[in-house]
Each structure stands twice: as structure tokens, then as C-alpha cells.
Motif scaffolding. Structure first.
Motif, PDB file in Angstrom:
ATOM      1  N   HIS A 171       9.689  55.140   2.816  1.00 28.12           N
ATOM      2  CA  HIS A 171       9.834  55.003   1.357  1.00 28.12           C
ATOM      3  C   HIS A 171       8.501  55.278   0.656  1.00 28.12           C
ATOM      4  O   HIS A 171       8.467  55.918  -0.406  1.00 28.12           O
ATOM      5  CB  HIS A 171      10.337  53.600   0.998  1.00 28.12           C
ATOM      6  N   ILE A 172       7.412  54.791   1.237  1.00 30.82           N
ATOM      7  CA  ILE A 172       6.089  55.034   0.644  1.00 30.82           C
ATOM      8  C   ILE A 172       5.776  56.529   0.656  1.00 30.82           C
ATOM      9  O   ILE A 172       5.301  57.083  -0.351  1.00 30.82           O
ATOM     10  CB  ILE A 172       5.006  54.247   1.414  1.00 30.82           C
ATOM     11  N   ILE A 173       6.044  57.185   1.779  1.00 26.78           N
ATOM     12  CA  ILE A 173       5.781  58.625   1.872  1.00 26.78           C
ATOM     13  C   ILE A 173       6.612  59.382   0.832  1.00 26.78           C
ATOM     14  O   ILE A 173       6.129  60.324   0.193  1.00 26.78           O
ATOM     15  CB  ILE A 173       6.072  59.132   3.300  1.00 26.78           C
ATOM     16  N   ASP A 174       7.871  58.981   0.648  1.00 25.94           N
ATOM     17  CA  ASP A 174       8.726  59.635  -0.357  1.00 25.94           C
ATOM     18  C   ASP A 174       8.108  59.545  -1.745  1.00 25.94           C
ATOM     19  O   ASP A 174       8.043  60.542  -2.481  1.00 25.94           O
ATOM     20  CB  ASP A 174      10.117  59.001  -0.365  1.00 25.94           C
ATOM     21  N   GLU A 175       7.648  58.352  -2.121  1.00 25.73           N
ATOM     22  CA  GLU A 175       7.067  58.174  -3.455  1.00 25.73           C
ATOM     23  C   GLU A 175       5.753  58.955  -3.576  1.00 25.73           C
ATOM     24  O   GLU A 175       5.471  59.552  -4.616  1.00 25.73           O
ATOM     25  CB  GLU A 175       6.821  56.688  -3.742  1.00 25.73           C
ATOM     26  N   PHE A 176       4.958  58.948  -2.520  1.00 27.39           N
ATOM     27  CA  PHE A 176       3.696  59.691  -2.521  1.00 27.39           C
ATOM     28  C   PHE A 176       3.958  61.187  -2.729  1.00 27.39           C
ATOM     29  O   PHE A 176       3.305  61.844  -3.546  1.00 27.39           O
ATOM     30  CB  PHE A 176       2.963  59.441  -1.198  1.00 27.39           C
ATOM     31  N   ILE A 177       4.936  61.719  -1.995  1.00 28.99           N
ATOM     32  CA  ILE A 177       5.256  63.146  -2.088  1.00 28.99           C
ATOM     33  C   ILE A 177       5.708  63.502  -3.498  1.00 28.99           C
ATOM     34  O   ILE A 177       5.326  64.547  -4.047  1.00 28.99           O
ATOM     35  CB  ILE A 177       6.334  63.514  -1.049  1.00 28.99           C
ATOM     36  N   THR A 487       8.372  71.958  21.698  1.00 30.85           N
ATOM     37  CA  THR A 487       7.541  71.230  20.744  1.00 30.85           C
ATOM     38  C   THR A 487       8.238  71.193  19.396  1.00 30.85           C
ATOM     39  O   THR A 487       8.696  72.218  18.891  1.00 30.85           O
ATOM     40  CB  THR A 487       6.163  71.892  20.593  1.00 30.85           C
ATOM     41  N   LEU A 488       8.319  70.013  18.843  1.00 29.46           N
ATOM     42  CA  LEU A 488       8.984  69.812  17.560  1.00 29.46           C
ATOM     43  C   LEU A 488       7.929  69.384  16.541  1.00 29.46           C
ATOM     44  O   LEU A 488       7.242  68.374  16.726  1.00 29.46           O
ATOM     45  CB  LEU A 488      10.060  68.736  17.700  1.00 29.46           C
ATOM     46  N   GLU A 489       7.782  70.152  15.456  1.00 22.69           N
ATOM     47  CA  GLU A 489       6.828  69.816  14.395  1.00 22.69           C
ATOM     48  C   GLU A 489       7.614  69.339  13.175  1.00 22.69           C
ATOM     49  O   GLU A 489       8.521  70.018  12.698  1.00 22.69           O
ATOM     50  CB  GLU A 489       5.984  71.037  14.019  1.00 22.69           C
ATOM     51  N   LEU A 490       7.265  68.156  12.681  1.00 22.71           N
ATOM     52  CA  LEU A 490       8.022  67.550  11.586  1.00 22.71           C
ATOM     53  C   LEU A 490       7.112  67.229  10.410  1.00 22.71           C
ATOM     54  O   LEU A 490       5.897  67.104  10.557  1.00 22.71           O
ATOM     55  CB  LEU A 490       8.702  66.255  12.059  1.00 22.71           C
ATOM     56  N   ALA A 491       7.738  67.097   9.245  1.00 25.36           N
ATOM     57  CA  ALA A 491       7.020  66.580   8.086  1.00 25.36           C
ATOM     58  C   ALA A 491       6.662  65.121   8.354  1.00 25.36           C
ATOM     59  O   ALA A 491       7.348  64.440   9.126  1.00 25.36           O
ATOM     60  CB  ALA A 491       7.889  66.705   6.839  1.00 25.36           C
ATOM     61  N   PRO A 492       5.608  64.600   7.730  1.00 27.73           N
ATOM     62  CA  PRO A 492       5.174  63.219   8.030  1.00 27.73           C
ATOM     63  C   PRO A 492       6.277  62.171   7.865  1.00 27.73           C
ATOM     64  O   PRO A 492       6.398  61.261   8.678  1.00 27.73           O
ATOM     65  CB  PRO A 492       4.038  62.995   7.024  1.00 27.73           C
ATOM     66  N   ALA A 493       7.103  62.314   6.829  1.00 26.25           N
ATOM     67  CA  ALA A 493       8.169  61.327   6.613  1.00 26.25           C
ATOM     68  C   ALA A 493       9.173  61.363   7.762  1.00 26.25           C
ATOM     69  O   ALA A 493       9.612  60.319   8.260  1.00 26.25           O
ATOM     70  CB  ALA A 493       8.870  61.592   5.282  1.00 26.25           C
ATOM     71  N   ASP A 494       9.527  62.567   8.204  1.00 27.10           N
ATOM     72  CA  ASP A 494      10.476  62.697   9.310  1.00 27.10           C
ATOM     73  C   ASP A 494       9.843  62.239  10.618  1.00 27.10           C
ATOM     74  O   ASP A 494      10.521  61.668  11.482  1.00 27.10           O
ATOM     75  CB  ASP A 494      10.954  64.138   9.438  1.00 27.10           C
ATOM     76  N   ALA A 495       8.541  62.484  10.771  1.00 26.03           N
ATOM     77  CA  ALA A 495       7.846  62.042  11.982  1.00 26.03           C
ATOM     78  C   ALA A 495       7.846  60.511  12.064  1.00 26.03           C
ATOM     79  O   ALA A 495       8.045  59.934  13.149  1.00 26.03           O
ATOM     80  CB  ALA A 495       6.419  62.578  12.001  1.00 26.03           C
ATOM     81  N   ALA A 496       7.648  59.859  10.932  1.00 30.35           N
ATOM     82  CA  ALA A 496       7.680  58.386  10.911  1.00 30.35           C
ATOM     83  C   ALA A 496       9.071  57.879  11.301  1.00 30.35           C
ATOM     84  O   ALA A 496       9.209  56.900  12.038  1.00 30.35           O
ATOM     85  CB  ALA A 496       7.300  57.876   9.522  1.00 30.35           C
ATOM     86  N   LEU A 497      10.110  58.566  10.827  1.00 32.07           N
ATOM     87  CA  LEU A 497      11.480  58.169  11.165  1.00 32.07           C
ATOM     88  C   LEU A 497      11.747  58.377  12.646  1.00 32.07           C
ATOM     89  O   LEU A 497      12.308  57.497  13.320  1.00 32.07           O
ATOM     90  CB  LEU A 497      12.473  58.977  10.326  1.00 32.07           C
TER      91      LEU A 497
END
Length: 618
Positions: A171-177, A487-497
Motif C-alpha cells: 500500500h505504501i509503494i502504491d501511494e509513493f508511485i 529469472t523473473l524481474e518484477l516492479a518493487p510492489a510486485d516483488a514485495a507481494l
């Protein structure tokens, strides 16, 4: 009789007001970041600890505050942006309600250091329970640093409603983005528990979008730009190949403020009509600038839902702007009336049309049907017509191999003895009669009392759900090693999930681990999942999990199991062999609750012999 109505004490009133504005750490992040933007900062740093529960700190190099302003900012309804009611309809700043800092101070311990560029010394404040407990001069760089510590320390009941650290971090990453995407000319960084997750240098809008959403978007963005007297629309939409099966990267900004609008989202979807599937959703980052008087942003405490004075005009402009952008990029179909010079050089154009060729063409019956009178509705008998072979263009040769069923994983052939204690199946499919697949979607299976009509996708979903449920709650599923690690590269929000989901994914057969910098390595997948597309499968699983919708609240593990079953089930439209159909039917009737999917849809319909007789009047 004593009077019973009385005024609430200030501290209780502040906590009630805080319930509207500060619902979780991400709410405070949003308010503090917006205040930093309004202060004219060119560099904004967000530092969090324990997913914001222990610490949320925002450091900016904005204009700072005087000692009096610093203290006043934490009073209720204190704002520098509204002096009369008309100002409310000319708002161009992010924060204006005058409740953000007061709400933060009501439910957390706050420390603030602030200094204006023209002042030699700054101001240090400590606030707790809405009361200033310390104020003194201090040395500080120009700008403001606000620390919010121990959120809901004085309202433990509210703290108990917070989710896991991984969920709150998302949620924090979403608001930051959402704030960082609106202001590409400002440097932003996000540090969580000492690790920098985002480092967003100043740049163009496209650079900021690619920094946030990932490099895979770099060559797949279409520029949208339309200017009118009423409003301006600009931004980017993803090319049709970036569309996803769930609502992913979709951002609308009105006057640089992130908003949620199903109405405008529909406008973008209709602009993509015919270019993406009906079950797909395009990605976009679209900005709308218009007169603040034409929009009311004060209809919701979070200011994410707004009202337009004339939303039909906005809808039409958005739809037209996106359609125009796609057409200009040669993505949308468009008519071109200019003749390509290359056509003139074609062999068929250069060759002369000989008399012999003309006589052959004119003598054909096909030519006569277009040139003679009363021929429009005349059709020759099929055996005489030159068009009698037209059907051959649309029918497949008999020797053409049937569609391979290996494109998708067929139902596993191992018995589901681990799903339930051994018990007699509810229905028995006759093994000596062939099964019939109808429209590559339904399976007609005879029974000793009639027949059943099975929906292959829904049936397989029930089988997989039972299998994954058992694995997720104890008996770990078998894994197959991948030939080469992916190798899977994700956005930070998806990586946290995904970090949060790792134990559950490993329980159902995935072998993957974090390899740093939002990357993950996949070394194994569930035994009944087809190899070769592991990264896409996990990306889709994350999208489904993020946008999982249900009226019932499920645990994280239950949601994952349901998403996994839905994703891996064989789809309607896939051809199955006799063996695969028999296996599907047998495994379905070995399941508990075989007649419905986890979401309550029927997996099969039974037609009994006496019911069939009645239908025919027997």
C-alpha cells in the motif's frame, strides 16, 4: 434531568477525524508526500521502518516553516491554501483540507525539524496525542523533515486491524508511485528498513514511467497528446500486446492528482475495442489538465474520487485522444487514401493485358454475373458453377493433424488419492462407451442412469483446487526441476507481494527464491504444470492475486490456491483426447464437492433417463 449532549474533548475529536484521513501507514505517506510537493521541494526522500508501523519519515528541501507555522500546522483545519470559500473551487495544490498533520499527530508520535532558507536556525517540535511536548530551536538544513513513529500507539484496536508488513508495504509503494508519477521533475527515493527500493532521478514523463513500471515498457508506449480550449490530455498508453488479463498498470491523473474513475477507464477500454480481447485490460498513464472550477475534488476524504462538472465531455475527449494516438502510431485500423508508389512497380501492374487473356476473362460465367442484366440473384447449380469449390477454402484437409492438446497441461494422470479418504464416486461414467466433446468445451459422458454434461474448464478448476488445497495445508506437492533456471524481474510492489507469497508458492510445488534487486530465480515448478512459460505464469498469478475480488474475505493462502486453480485449468476451446476426457471425469468425481467450483459455479449437469423421457412426452 441532567443534559446529556456534550462536546467531545479535542483529543477524542482528533482521533475520530484521523479515522477518516489516516487508515493505515500508507495514508500518512500520501499526506506527507503531498505536503512536501506543495512546499516546492525538488528532492523528496521517504524512509519507512516496519512497513510504516514503526516509522514513516519524509525529508524534503522545500521552503520550510517558521516556528509559529510549524506549530500551527498541527492544529485542526489549519491550512495556508484556503482563505475564503471560493478558494475551495480553485485548488491547484495537493493538500488543502487542513487535517492531515492534525490527524497524524492524533494517532502517532511526531517529530518535525524545519527551517526556511532565510532563517539561521530551524525549529524542532515533538508532538504526542495532539499535544506539543517540546519545542526548541535547532540546526537543520533548509526544508522539512517529519517523523511519524509508532502509528496507532494510543489506539491499539486500530493497530490490530493493520495487515501483514508485506501487505502494508504494498500500500505504501502504491501511494509513493502515484505521487512520484505525477511529478517527474522532482527527485524521489523510498528506503525500507535500510534498503533503497526506489531511486527516481528527475527526468521526462516517459523516463519516470519506465523507471517505475519497468524497462519492458520502454518500446511499448504510445504517446497521447491533445490540447483544446476546455482541457488538455497527455500521457502514454501501452501497445495492445502489453494488455493484461487483470487491471494492472492503469493510472489517471487530473491536475496532477491521482484519481480512480471506472467511467474514464471505460473510455480507454472502448478506444482499444477490437485490438485487445474483451477479457484484457490495457495499461495507461493519462494526465488531464482542466480548470479546477470544472472539477470537485472534495467529495471523498482521500481525494481519489472526484466529480466533473460535465463528465460526458471528459469521457469523449479521453476516448478520442486515445483512439487518435493509436491510429497515429499505426496500431489502430485507419483508412489511407494515398497510393503507395511501390504498387506501380508490381509485376501485375506493369504487364500488358493481352487480347487472349481478355477473351478468357469475358467468356467466364463469373464475369457474366457481374455484367449482364438480371444476374444479381442468379446462382448456377452447384455442379456447374465455377464457385462449387468455394467451401474448400474454409475446410481443413482430412489428413491435417488434429489440434495438439499439449499446448496446455492436460489433467494429471496420477490418482487423487491424497485429496480425500477413499470413497465411492458419486457418479460413475461408463467406461465402455466413448465420450463426446462438444464445441471443445463440454464433455458428454454416459452413465448407467442417463448422461452428464461436464464443463471441462470448471471441472478441472475443481480438481486443481482440491489438489492445491491439500498441498497448501500440509502435504507438499511434487516439483519438477526446470531445465534452465528462469529469472523473473518484477516492479518493487510486485516483488514485495511475491516475497510475501513465497512460502505458499513453495508449498504448492514452486521452487523460487529472491535473488536481490527485485529479481527472483525459478528452479522448479509444480509437477503438473507445463514447462516453458514459468515467468509469465507467476506474473499472471500475481496480477490475479492483486485483483482478486470476492464478497467473502479469504486468507492469503486460500486466495492463492483459488488463483492458481483458475490459472492452470484447461481452458474452454481446447481439444481433448478420449483418455484425457476419461481422466478428467474420473478425477472430478473423486473430489469432494465435485458438482461445483470453489466460486459456486456448476461443474456438470446431470440428465437422468426418466427426465429425458418426460422431455419427449414419454
Amino acid at each position: 434531568m441532567a443534559d446529556i449532549i456534550q462536546l467531545l474533548p479535542d483529543n477524542i475529536a482528533n482521533q475520530i477525524a484521523a479515522g477518516e484521513v489516516i487508515q493505515r501507514p500508507a495514508s500518512a505517506v500520501k499526506e506527507l508526500l503531498e505536503n512536501a510537493v506543495d512546499a516546492g521541494a525538488t528532492e523528496i526522500r521517504l524512509i519507512i521502518s516496519d512497513a510504516g508501523k514503526a516509522l514513516v519519515q519524509v525529508i524534503d528541501n522545500g521552503k520550510g516553516m517558521s516556528p509559529t507555522d510549524a506549530r500551527m500546522a498541527f492544529e485542526r483545519h489549519a491550512t495556508s491554501k484556503i482563505k475564503q470559500i471560493d478558494d475551495l473551487f480553485r485548488i491547484k495544490t495537493m493538500g488543502f483540507r487542513g487535517e492531515a498533520l492534525a490527524s497524524v499527530a492524533a494517532v502517532a508520535q511526531v517529530e518535525i525539524k524545519t527551517r526556511r532558507a532565510e532563517d539561521e536556525l530551524g525549529t524542532y517540535l515533538e508532538i504526542e496525542n495532539s499535544r506539543v511536548v517540546k519545542q526548541e530551536p535547532c540546526a537543520a538544513p533548509a526544508g522539512t523533515s517529519i517523523c511519524m513513529k509508532n502509528l496507532f500507539f494510543n489506539v491499539p484496536a486500530r493497530r490490530n486491524f493493520l495487515k501483514s508488513n508485506a501487505a502494508e508495504l504494498r500500500h505504501i509503494i502504491d501511494e509513493f508511485i502515484r505521487v512520484a508519477m505525477a511529478f517527474p521533475d522532482i527527485f524521489f527515493s523510498l528506503t525500507s528498513n535500510g534498503q533503497e527500493m526506489f531511486h527516481l532521478e528527475k527526468g521526462s514523463l516517459k523516463q519516470r514511467i519506465v523507471q517505475i513500471l519497468g524497462n519492458q515498457y520502454n518500446a511499448k508506449l504510445v504517446s497521447v497528446s491533445e490540447e483544446t480550449d476546455y482541457m488538455n490530455i497527455y500521457g502514454f498508453v501501452g501497445k495492445p500486446e502489453t494488455a493484461r488479463k487483470t487491471r494492472g498498470d492503469q493510472y489517471f491523473f487530473v491536475n496532477n492528482r491521482f484519481i480512480k474513475s471506472a467511467y474514464l477507464n471505460h473510455a480507454v477500454n472502448t478506444a482499444f475495442e477490437g485490438m485487445i480481447g474483451k477479457d484484457s485490460f490495457p495499461g495507461y498513464v493519462i494526465y488531464i489538465d482542466l480548470d479546477p472550477a470544472q472539477v470537485d475534488i472534495n467529495v471523498h476524504p482521500t481525494k481519489q474520487e472526484i466529480k466533473f462538472e460535465d463528465e460526458k465531455i471528459i469521457y469523449a475527449f479521453v476516448q478520442a485522444a486515445v483512439k487518435h494516438a493509436l491510429a497515429q502510431s499505426s496500431i489502430a485500423p485507419s483508412l489511407d487514401f494515398t497510393l503507395n508508389a511501390d504498387i506501380q512497380q508490381l509485376d501485375a501492374v506493369n504487364k500488358p493485358f493481352t487480347t487472349e487473356q481478355k477473351d478468357v476473362a469475358v467468356s467466364s460465367s463469373l464475369y457474366k454475373t457481374f455484367t449482364q442484366k438480371n444476374q444479381a440473384h442468379f446462382i448456377e447449380p452447384e455442379n456447374k458453377s465455377e464457385l462449387r469449390h468455394w467451401k474448400d477454402f474454409f475446410t481443413e484437409p482430412a489428413d491435417k493433424p488434429a489440434r495438439s492438446s499439449e499446448q496446455k497441461p492436460a489433467p494429471a494422470h496420477d490418482p487423487l488419492d491424497f485429496l480425500l479418504a477413499p470413497k465411492k464416486p458419486q457418479l460413475q461414467v461408463l467406461t465402455d462407451s466413448p465420450l463426446l466433446q462438444l464445441h471443445n468445451t463440454y464433455i458428454i459422458a454416459p452413465t448407467d442412469s442417463g448422461f452428464i454434461l461436464i464443463h471441462q474448464q470448471l471441472a478441472h478448476e475443481r480438481i486443481l483446487y482440491n489438489r492445491y488445497s491439500v498441498a497448501a495445508h500440509g502435504k507438499k506437492m511434487a516439483s519438477q526441476q526446470t531445465l534452465f533456471p528462469a529469472t523473473l524481474e518484477l516492479a518493487p510492489a510486485d516483488a514485495a507481494l511475491l516475497n510475501d507469497l513465497l512460502p505458499d508458492l513453495q508449498a504448492i510445488g514452486y521452487q523460487l527464491s529472491a535473488s536481490g534487486n527485485n529479481n527472483f530465480t525459478i528452479t522448479g515448478i509444480p509437477a503438473d504444470v507445463l514447462q516453458g512459460n514459468e515467468t509469465h505464469a507467476i506474473e499472471l498469478l500475481i496480477e490475479q492475486f492483486k485483483h482478486f475480488s470476492s464478497e467473502v474475505t479469504f486468507s492469503r493462502r486460500e486466495k492463492l490456491v483459488r488463483c492458481m486453480a483458475r490459472q492452470q485449468a484447461i481452458k474452454a476451446g481446447q481439444s481433448l483426447s478420449q483418455k484425457e476426457m476419461f481422466t478428467l471425469a474420473e478425477e472430478l468425481f473423486a473430489c469432494s464437492n465435485a458438482n461445483i467450483t470453489p466460486t459456486g459455479n456448476p461443474t456438470f449437469i446431470e440428465y437422468k433417463e426418466d427426465q429425458l423421457d418426460r422431455m419427449f412426452g414419454k
